[in-house]
Design a protein around this motif. Structure first.
Motif, short mmCIF file in Angstrom:
data_model
loop_
_atom_site.label_atom_id
_atom_site.label_comp_id
_atom_site.label_asym_id
_atom_site.label_seq_id
_atom_site.Cartn_x
_atom_site.Cartn_y
_atom_site.Cartn_z
N ASP A 31 0.82 -1.42 0.25
CA ASP A 31 0.46 -0.01 0.33
C ASP A 31 1.19 1.44 0.05
N PHE A 32 2.30 1.37 0.47
CA PHE A 32 2.90 2.00 0.99
C PHE A 32 3.69 2.85 -1.33
N THR A 33 2.72 2.35 -2.31
CA THR A 33 3.13 2.85 -3.13
C THR A 33 2.06 3.81 -3.29
N ASN A 34 0.63 4.01 -2.86
CA ASN A 34 0.03 4.99 -2.97
C ASN A 34 0.40 6.10 -2.67
N PHE A 35 1.77 6.45 -1.98
CA PHE A 35 2.95 7.42 -1.88
C PHE A 35 3.15 7.97 -2.89
N PHE A 36 3.58 7.22 -3.69
CA PHE A 36 4.33 7.41 -5.15
C PHE A 36 2.88 8.07 -5.81
N GLU A 37 2.02 7.18 -5.85
CA GLU A 37 0.79 7.31 -6.21
C GLU A 37 -0.02 9.13 -6.45
N SER A 38 0.59 9.24 -5.16
CA SER A 38 0.03 10.23 -5.05
C SER A 38 0.70 11.60 -5.54
N LEU A 39 2.36 11.41 -5.91
CA LEU A 39 3.44 12.94 -6.15
C LEU A 39 2.54 12.79 -7.63
N LYS A 40 2.41 11.58 -8.87
CA LYS A 40 2.22 12.21 -9.88
C LYS A 40 1.52 13.38 -10.58
N PRO A 41 0.81 13.80 -10.23
CA PRO A 41 -0.39 15.39 -9.87
C PRO A 41 0.49 16.48 -9.77
N ILE A 42 1.82 16.56 -9.27
CA ILE A 42 2.18 17.33 -8.99
C ILE A 42 2.91 18.50 -10.24
N LYS A 43 2.77 19.32 -11.19
CA LYS A 43 3.74 19.79 -12.65
C LYS A 43 4.49 19.86 -12.28
N TYR A 44 5.41 19.99 -11.42
CA TYR A 44 6.35 20.31 -11.85
C TYR A 44 7.56 19.11 -12.16
N ILE A 45 6.78 17.71 -11.64
CA ILE A 45 7.46 16.38 -12.13
C ILE A 45 7.58 16.34 -13.95
N LYS A 46 8.79 16.20 -14.35
CA LYS A 46 8.66 15.86 -15.63
C LYS A 46 9.02 14.13 -15.87
N THR A 47 9.41 13.30 -14.85
CA THR A 47 9.52 11.86 -15.23
C THR A 47 9.24 11.55 -13.53
N LEU A 48 8.78 9.98 -12.82
CA LEU A 48 8.83 9.84 -11.72
C LEU A 48 8.58 8.04 -12.49
N SER A 49 9.20 7.79 -11.24
CA SER A 49 9.21 5.62 -11.39
C SER A 49 10.10 5.51 -9.53
N TYR A 50 9.29 4.45 -9.00
CA TYR A 50 9.65 3.82 -8.07
C TYR A 50 9.83 2.66 -8.25
N GLY A 51 10.06 1.57 -7.12
CA GLY A 51 10.24 0.53 -7.23
C GLY A 51 10.66 -0.32 -5.98
N LEU A 52 11.34 -1.67 -5.68
CA LEU A 52 11.60 -2.25 -4.27
C LEU A 52 12.85 -2.26 -5.04
N ALA A 53 13.33 -2.83 -3.33
CA ALA A 53 14.69 -2.76 -3.73
C ALA A 53 15.18 -4.11 -4.56
N ALA A 54 15.67 -4.03 -5.56
CA ALA A 54 16.13 -5.65 -6.43
C ALA A 54 17.47 -6.64 -5.80
N ASN A 55 16.71 -8.13 -6.28
CA ASN A 55 17.74 -8.82 -5.43
C ASN A 55 18.74 -8.78 -6.46
N THR A 56 19.72 -8.39 -6.64
CA THR A 56 20.98 -7.83 -7.20
C THR A 56 21.97 -8.92 -6.18
N PRO A 57 23.08 -9.25 -6.79
CA PRO A 57 23.83 -10.49 -5.77
C PRO A 57 24.64 -9.43 -5.16
#
Length: 112
Positions: A31-57
Motif C-alpha cells: 500500500d505504500f505505493t500510494n505515496f508515490f502515486e499521490s505525487l504524480k499529479p504534481i506539475k513540476y515532475i517531468k518523470t517519476l518511477s519507483y520500485g522495490l529494492a532488487a535482489n541483485t548479487p
C-alpha cells in the motif's frame, strides 16, 4: 539496437531511498505505493518511477537494504525547489511518513 533515452543537461534527478518499518505487514508495504502515486499529479515532475529494492548479487558496492526507491526528474532546480514546498508533496509526506524509519535523498544535476 536499443535506443537509450537520458535526461537533458541541466535537469535535476531526485533519487530517494525509503527504509520502511520492519513491523509493517506485506499489505502495508504494498500500500505504500500510494505515496508515490499521490505525487504524480504534481506539475513540476517531468518523470517519476519507483520500485522495490532488487535482489541483485551481494557486492561490496551494492546496498539493497532499502525497501523502496523513487526517482523523479525535474526540468531545473527551480522546479525541484517548488516541488519541495508543493502542498501535495507535503501532504503525502505527512500521511505516509509513519511508515518509514529512514530516508536518504541524492539530487544530481544532469551533465550530459
Amino acid at each position: 539496437m536499443t535506443e537509450i533515452t537520458t535526461a537533458d543537461k541541466g535537469q535535476i534527478q531526485h533519487f530517494v531511498m525509503f527504509w520502511l518499518k520492519p513491523q509493517l505487514t506485506r499489505n502495508e508495504i504494498a500500500d505504500f505505493t500510494n505515496f508515490f502515486e499521490s505525487l504524480k499529479p504534481i506539475k513540476y515532475i517531468k518523470t517519476l518511477s519507483y520500485g522495490l529494492a532488487a535482489n541483485t548479487p551481494v557486492r561490496p558496492v551494492t546496498d539493497n537494504s532499502f525497501t523502496y526507491s523513487l526517482t523523479i526528474t525535474f526540468a531545473n532546480i527551480e522546479d525541484h525547489n517548488a516541488y519541495q514546498e508543493d502542498k501535495t508533496h507535503l501532504d503525502a509526506v505527512e500521511k505516509f511518513s509513519k511508515n518509514w524509519y529512514r530516508v536518504v535523498v541524492h539530487d544530481t544535476v544532469v551533465s550530459v
